[in-house]
Design a protein around this motif. Structure first.
Motif, PDB file in Angstrom:
ATOM      1  N   ALA A  87     -18.661   9.591   2.929  1.00 24.90           N
ATOM      2  CA  ALA A  87     -17.890   8.114   3.925  1.00 24.90           C
ATOM      3  C   ALA A  87     -16.266   7.063   2.599  1.00 24.90           C
ATOM      4  O   ALA A  87     -15.594   7.155   3.565  1.00 24.90           O
ATOM      5  CB  ALA A  87     -19.102   7.384   3.676  1.00 24.90           C
ATOM      6  N   LEU A  88     -16.518   7.911   1.992  1.00 23.65           N
ATOM      7  CA  LEU A  88     -15.410   6.928   1.349  1.00 23.65           C
ATOM      8  C   LEU A  88     -14.308   8.383   1.272  1.00 23.65           C
ATOM      9  O   LEU A  88     -13.017   7.645   1.459  1.00 23.65           O
ATOM     10  CB  LEU A  88     -15.804   7.104  -0.615  1.00 23.65           C
ATOM     11  CG  LEU A  88     -14.653   6.505  -1.218  1.00 23.65           C
ATOM     12  CD1 LEU A  88     -14.064   5.135  -1.403  1.00 23.65           C
ATOM     13  CD2 LEU A  88     -15.157   6.949  -2.878  1.00 23.65           C
ATOM     14  N   LEU A  89     -14.538   9.344   0.759  1.00 25.53           N
ATOM     15  CA  LEU A  89     -13.703  10.285   1.473  1.00 25.53           C
ATOM     16  C   LEU A  89     -12.638  10.284   2.464  1.00 25.53           C
ATOM     17  O   LEU A  89     -11.273  10.643   2.738  1.00 25.53           O
ATOM     18  CB  LEU A  89     -14.079  11.450   0.986  1.00 25.53           C
ATOM     19  CG  LEU A  89     -13.982  12.174  -0.371  1.00 25.53           C
ATOM     20  CD1 LEU A  89     -15.166  13.904   0.025  1.00 25.53           C
ATOM     21  CD2 LEU A  89     -13.336  11.952  -1.542  1.00 25.53           C
ATOM     22  N   ALA A  90     -13.733  10.229   3.923  1.00 21.08           N
ATOM     23  CA  ALA A  90     -12.986  10.181   4.860  1.00 21.08           C
ATOM     24  C   ALA A  90     -12.522   8.605   5.085  1.00 21.08           C
ATOM     25  O   ALA A  90     -11.090   8.599   5.803  1.00 21.08           O
ATOM     26  CB  ALA A  90     -14.702  10.029   5.703  1.00 21.08           C
ATOM     27  N   ARG A  91     -12.736   7.405   4.758  1.00 19.11           N
ATOM     28  CA  ARG A  91     -11.656   6.626   4.592  1.00 19.11           C
ATOM     29  C   ARG A  91     -10.360   6.532   3.950  1.00 19.11           C
ATOM     30  O   ARG A  91      -9.457   5.927   3.565  1.00 19.11           O
ATOM     31  CB  ARG A  91     -13.062   4.939   4.053  1.00 19.11           C
ATOM     32  CG  ARG A  91     -11.955   3.651   4.202  1.00 19.11           C
ATOM     33  CD  ARG A  91     -13.315   2.634   3.256  1.00 19.11           C
ATOM     34  NE  ARG A  91     -12.364   1.850   3.688  1.00 19.11           N
ATOM     35  CZ  ARG A  91     -12.492   0.349   2.793  1.00 19.11           C
ATOM     36  NH1 ARG A  91     -13.420   0.261   1.972  1.00 19.11           N
ATOM     37  NH2 ARG A  91     -12.217  -1.179   2.820  1.00 19.11           N
ATOM     38  N   LEU A  92     -10.670   7.228   2.682  1.00 19.53           N
ATOM     39  CA  LEU A  92      -9.174   7.704   2.312  1.00 19.53           C
ATOM     40  C   LEU A  92      -8.563   7.939   2.286  1.00 19.53           C
ATOM     41  O   LEU A  92      -7.239   7.927   2.161  1.00 19.53           O
ATOM     42  CB  LEU A  92      -9.060   7.771   0.273  1.00 19.53           C
ATOM     43  CG  LEU A  92     -10.120   6.933  -0.253  1.00 19.53           C
ATOM     44  CD1 LEU A  92     -11.237   7.441  -1.853  1.00 19.53           C
ATOM     45  CD2 LEU A  92      -9.789   6.278  -1.233  1.00 19.53           C
ATOM     46  N   ARG A  93      -8.904   9.476   2.880  1.00 18.33           N
ATOM     47  CA  ARG A  93      -7.713   9.858   4.097  1.00 18.33           C
ATOM     48  C   ARG A  93      -7.018   9.165   4.957  1.00 18.33           C
ATOM     49  O   ARG A  93      -5.663   9.537   5.625  1.00 18.33           O
ATOM     50  CB  ARG A  93      -8.501  11.394   4.784  1.00 18.33           C
ATOM     51  CG  ARG A  93      -9.400  11.820   3.548  1.00 18.33           C
ATOM     52  CD  ARG A  93      -9.328  13.108   4.335  1.00 18.33           C
ATOM     53  NE  ARG A  93      -8.612  13.761   6.102  1.00 18.33           N
ATOM     54  CZ  ARG A  93      -7.514  15.075   5.638  1.00 18.33           C
ATOM     55  NH1 ARG A  93      -8.588  15.150   4.175  1.00 18.33           N
ATOM     56  NH2 ARG A  93      -7.367  15.294   6.538  1.00 18.33           N
ATOM     57  N   ALA A  94      -7.938   8.262   5.300  1.00 19.05           N
ATOM     58  CA  ALA A  94      -6.945   7.230   6.649  1.00 19.05           C
ATOM     59  C   ALA A  94      -6.786   5.641   6.217  1.00 19.05           C
ATOM     60  O   ALA A  94      -7.751   5.084   6.843  1.00 19.05           O
ATOM     61  CB  ALA A  94      -7.291   7.466   8.034  1.00 19.05           C
ATOM     62  N   PRO A  95      -6.017   5.553   5.176  1.00 16.17           N
ATOM     63  CA  PRO A  95      -5.969   4.037   4.351  1.00 16.17           C
ATOM     64  C   PRO A  95      -4.867   3.228   5.175  1.00 16.17           C
ATOM     65  O   PRO A  95      -4.001   3.291   6.749  1.00 16.17           O
ATOM     66  CB  PRO A  95      -4.509   4.860   3.210  1.00 16.17           C
ATOM     67  CG  PRO A  95      -3.711   5.733   3.810  1.00 16.17           C
ATOM     68  CD  PRO A  95      -5.015   6.282   4.518  1.00 16.17           C
ATOM     69  N   GLU A  96      -5.852   2.132   5.458  1.00 10.44           N
ATOM     70  CA  GLU A  96      -4.832   0.946   6.292  1.00 10.44           C
ATOM     71  C   GLU A  96      -4.016   0.509   5.597  1.00 10.44           C
ATOM     72  O   GLU A  96      -4.455  -0.320   4.518  1.00 10.44           O
ATOM     73  CB  GLU A  96      -6.489   0.226   6.555  1.00 10.44           C
ATOM     74  CG  GLU A  96      -7.222   0.672   7.314  1.00 10.44           C
ATOM     75  CD  GLU A  96      -7.842  -0.424   7.939  1.00 10.44           C
ATOM     76  OE1 GLU A  96      -8.143  -1.185   8.395  1.00 10.44           O
ATOM     77  OE2 GLU A  96      -9.990   0.028   7.354  1.00 10.44           O
ATOM     78  N   PRO A  97      -3.092   0.284   6.669  1.00 15.47           N
ATOM     79  CA  PRO A  97      -1.989  -1.131   5.412  1.00 15.47           C
ATOM     80  C   PRO A  97      -2.443  -2.039   4.584  1.00 15.47           C
ATOM     81  O   PRO A  97      -3.506  -2.863   5.774  1.00 15.47           O
ATOM     82  CB  PRO A  97      -0.867  -1.045   6.664  1.00 15.47           C
ATOM     83  CG  PRO A  97      -1.351   0.174   8.024  1.00 15.47           C
ATOM     84  CD  PRO A  97      -2.374   0.112   7.668  1.00 15.47           C
ATOM     85  N   GLY A  98      -1.436  -2.407   4.058  1.00 14.40           N
ATOM     86  CA  GLY A  98      -2.519  -2.987   3.184  1.00 14.40           C
ATOM     87  C   GLY A  98      -3.599  -3.451   2.791  1.00 14.40           C
ATOM     88  O   GLY A  98      -3.956  -4.774   2.236  1.00 14.40           O
ATOM     89  N   VAL A  99      -4.612  -3.414   3.023  1.00 14.62           N
ATOM     90  CA  VAL A  99      -5.806  -2.599   2.025  1.00 14.62           C
ATOM     91  C   VAL A  99      -5.933  -1.851   1.838  1.00 14.62           C
ATOM     92  O   VAL A  99      -6.432  -0.484   1.488  1.00 14.62           O
ATOM     93  CB  VAL A  99      -6.921  -2.245   3.827  1.00 14.62           C
ATOM     94  CG1 VAL A  99      -8.493  -2.390   3.034  1.00 14.62           C
ATOM     95  CG2 VAL A  99      -6.490  -3.056   4.773  1.00 14.62           C
ATOM     96  N   THR A 100      -6.276  -2.618   0.424  1.00 17.96           N
ATOM     97  CA  THR A 100      -7.063  -1.511  -1.082  1.00 17.96           C
ATOM     98  C   THR A 100      -8.090  -1.276  -0.905  1.00 17.96           C
ATOM     99  O   THR A 100      -9.115  -1.783  -0.791  1.00 17.96           O
ATOM    100  CB  THR A 100      -6.834  -2.239  -2.077  1.00 17.96           C
ATOM    101  OG1 THR A 100      -5.237  -2.806  -2.815  1.00 17.96           O
ATOM    102  CG2 THR A 100      -7.111  -1.994  -3.201  1.00 17.96           C
ATOM    103  N   VAL A 101      -8.725   0.098  -1.664  1.00 18.64           N
ATOM    104  CA  VAL A 101      -9.845   0.783  -1.263  1.00 18.64           C
ATOM    105  C   VAL A 101     -10.142   0.488  -2.751  1.00 18.64           C
ATOM    106  O   VAL A 101      -9.770   0.771  -3.436  1.00 18.64           O
ATOM    107  CB  VAL A 101     -10.017   1.330  -0.416  1.00 18.64           C
ATOM    108  CG1 VAL A 101     -11.890   2.582  -1.142  1.00 18.64           C
ATOM    109  CG2 VAL A 101      -9.884   1.619   0.442  1.00 18.64           C
TER     110      VAL A 101
END
Length: 208
Positions: A87-101
């Motif tokens: 789930a983290l990898l999927a989120r990291l592949r599609a970064p949201e502008p202004g959002v730090t993971v």
């Protein structure tokens, strides 16, 4: 590897970082092969173009391993939160502008994962992840490989890898006899599982 090999690998990673969108590079291999060393070296050489997010941050906590009766097999595929890592990898592949993971790390001195330890700003073009089971194709681990833009397998001769692994366990607090037993009974069983994924890598990196 010599300096020429290291430059070649750096160049290959730099191409991934310049692809115009967030990419994920996975570095797999058996315990003690040098995955963490290579991944950390690459992240440093890329100077702000990459962030290292190790798979080991998804170790289950020691208390949970004991509850499940898996503490004696720590490091086996079912002693990680594989679904959480995916789930983290999927989120990291599609970064949201202004959002730090914020990703978890693993503290070897504590032998525990530590949440929120690694920040991944949205503008960083490359995430490097490393771990044993990035190329494993069973259960929830099978979902990891499709999330990697490129996967490397780190290989080191067992005559060098096994003593190095024992020494690492001793360095982090195990008695030598216990370290040797743990490597023989646990780490090497895991290494055989990891080796089955070698052919799924885009590149085999032979360490020396």
């Amino acid at each position: 590897m010599d300096a020429r090999d290291m430059e070649r690998l750096t160049g290959r990673a730099r191409v991934l970082a310049g692809g115009g969108r967030r990419r994920v590079l996975g570095i797999a291999g058996p315990p003690g092969a040098g995955k963490s060393t290579l991944a950390g070296w690459l992240a440093d050489r890329l100077e702000g173009l990459a962030v290292l997010v190790p798979m080991d941050g998804f170790h289950l906590a020691q208390a949970e391993l004991e509850r499940l009766g898996r503490a004696g097999r720590k490091g086996a595929p079912d002693t990680f939160d594989a679904a959480g890592f995916t789930a983290l990898l999927a989120r990291l592949r599609a970064p949201e502008p202004g959002v730090t993971v914020y990703a978890p790390a693993f503290d070897r001195a504590l032998e525990e994962p530590v949440a929120g330890s690694i920040l991944v700003p949205p503008e960083v073009p490359l995430v490097i992840t490393e771990g044993n089971y990035l190329l494993h194709d069973e259960g929830p681990w099978a979902a990891v490989r499709p999330l990697l833009d490129e996967a490397w397998y780190v290989d080191l001769d067992d005559r060098d890898r096994v003593p190095r692994l024992v020494a690492r366990h001793v360095r982090f607090g195990k008695e030598p006899a216990r370290a040797e037993r743990w490597v023989a009974e646990s780490d090497e069983a895991n290494a055989r599982v990891v080796a089955r994924g070698r052919d799924r890598a885009d590149l085999v990196v032979r360490m020396t």
